[in-house]
Design a protein around this motif. Structure first.
Motif, mmCIF file in Angstrom:
data_model
loop_
_atom_site.group_PDB
_atom_site.id
_atom_site.type_symbol
_atom_site.label_atom_id
_atom_site.label_comp_id
_atom_site.label_asym_id
_atom_site.label_seq_id
_atom_site.Cartn_x
_atom_site.Cartn_y
_atom_site.Cartn_z
ATOM 1 N N GLY A 70 0.450 -0.780 -0.018
ATOM 2 C CA GLY A 70 -0.271 0.208 -0.040
ATOM 3 C C GLY A 70 0.549 1.181 0.211
ATOM 4 O O GLY A 70 0.284 1.759 -0.558
ATOM 5 N N HIS A 71 1.931 1.627 0.920
ATOM 6 C CA HIS A 71 2.440 2.360 1.106
ATOM 7 C C HIS A 71 3.283 2.728 -0.347
ATOM 8 O O HIS A 71 3.390 3.990 -0.950
ATOM 9 N N LEU A 74 0.527 3.590 -3.161
ATOM 10 C CA LEU A 74 1.140 5.121 -3.297
ATOM 11 C C LEU A 74 2.341 6.039 -3.573
ATOM 12 O O LEU A 74 1.288 7.162 -3.557
ATOM 13 N N ASN A 89 5.675 9.341 7.563
ATOM 14 C CA ASN A 89 6.109 8.302 7.173
ATOM 15 C C ASN A 89 7.386 8.067 8.649
ATOM 16 O O ASN A 89 6.981 6.630 8.378
ATOM 17 N N LEU A 129 -0.620 4.890 7.953
ATOM 18 C CA LEU A 129 -0.566 4.496 6.075
ATOM 19 C C LEU A 129 -1.651 5.102 5.777
ATOM 20 O O LEU A 129 -1.676 6.097 5.024
ATOM 21 N N GLN A 130 -3.073 5.563 6.511
ATOM 22 C CA GLN A 130 -4.209 5.955 6.108
ATOM 23 C C GLN A 130 -4.698 7.221 6.282
ATOM 24 O O GLN A 130 -4.849 8.355 4.696
ATOM 25 N N LYS A 133 -2.260 8.439 3.574
ATOM 26 C CA LYS A 133 -2.887 8.659 2.232
ATOM 27 C C LYS A 133 -3.676 10.168 2.306
ATOM 28 O O LYS A 133 -4.320 10.362 0.835
ATOM 29 N N LYS A 137 -3.889 12.675 -0.769
ATOM 30 C CA LYS A 137 -4.900 12.748 -1.939
ATOM 31 C C LYS A 137 -5.810 12.890 -0.900
ATOM 32 O O LYS A 137 -6.782 12.566 -0.833
ATOM 33 N N TYR A 140 -9.395 11.543 0.430
ATOM 34 C CA TYR A 140 -9.842 10.058 0.101
ATOM 35 C C TYR A 140 -10.640 10.169 2.504
ATOM 36 O O TYR A 140 -10.181 10.418 2.785
ATOM 37 N N SER A 145 -10.282 1.279 3.715
ATOM 38 C CA SER A 145 -9.372 0.922 3.709
ATOM 39 C C SER A 145 -9.921 -0.856 4.267
ATOM 40 O O SER A 145 -10.334 -0.517 5.056
ATOM 41 N N ASP A 188 -9.201 1.540 -0.956
ATOM 42 C CA ASP A 188 -7.712 1.022 -0.427
ATOM 43 C C ASP A 188 -6.474 1.848 -1.783
ATOM 44 O O ASP A 188 -6.004 1.406 -2.794
#
Length: 188
Positions: A70-71, A74, A89, A129-130, A133, A137, A140, A145, A188
């Motif tokens: 996913g990372h 992205l 991060n 991580l979400q 994201k 984005k 989002y 997810s 996702d």
């Protein structure tokens, strides 16, 4: 803002940390075989303790791989990130590198406490991580997810049915079919 070569270095460093986390997962498995006489190998491989360690390893391996993937997806099309995203991060990397430790807590039989500590570490990693994201984005929704939803279901199930033990985390493998079956629900 971070871009160009500095962004590539950050992404490569992130990949290296994830690789280290996956490597740390296998150490308890290899330690199992360190002092075993040749004629006891089959007994160890059949033991419930080894099967449990292997199950924990596999769950954690696939979770770490999934969040790394996913990372990777992205960041593959991103050319610039803010310092805020870089700090997020950094927190995400900290959460990833703690997964092997919480996997070990789960492995050594701390009962449901170990299972909750493990689930909590996964939840933190997935949430960070979400959030990254959502920063990259705009618009989002972090709760769209499939893996995060699967983890919430797993934690709910272990609360209601504690006898499920760490096997409840196999529910995380449902995240891919969920995403494919309900593409409007999971982004996702």
């Amino acid at each position: 803002m971070i871009s160009g070569e500095n962004l590539k270095r950050l992404i490569n460093f992130s990949d290296a940390i994830v690789a280290v986390a996956i490597t740390l997962l296998v150490i308890p498995l290899t330690d199992t075989f360190q002092n075993i006489p040749h004629d006891h190998l089959l007994a160890v491989l059949k033991s419930s303790a080894f099967v449990g360690r292997l199950a924990n390893f596999l769950i954690s391996f696939f979770v770490i791989y999934s969040i790394w993937e996913g990372h990777h997806q992205l960041f593959e099309s991103i050319e610039t990130i803010s310092r805020r995203v870089a700090k997020l991060n950094q927190l995400w990397l900290l959460s990833v590198i703690l997964i092997p430790a919480t996997t070990m807590i789960n492995m050594v039989g701390q009962g449901n406490l170990g299972i909750y500590i493990y689930g909590g570490s996964l939840m933190i990693s997935l949430l960070i991580l979400q959030i990254i994201k959502a920063q990259l984005k705009p618009g989002y929704n972090i709760f769209k997810s499939s893996i995060l939803t699967s983890l919430m279901i797993a934690l709910l199930l272990i609360t209601i049915f504690p006898q499920l033990g760490y096997f409840v985390y196999y529910i995380l493998l449902l995240s891919i079919p969920l995403k494919r079956s309900f593409p409007k629900l999971f982004a996702d």
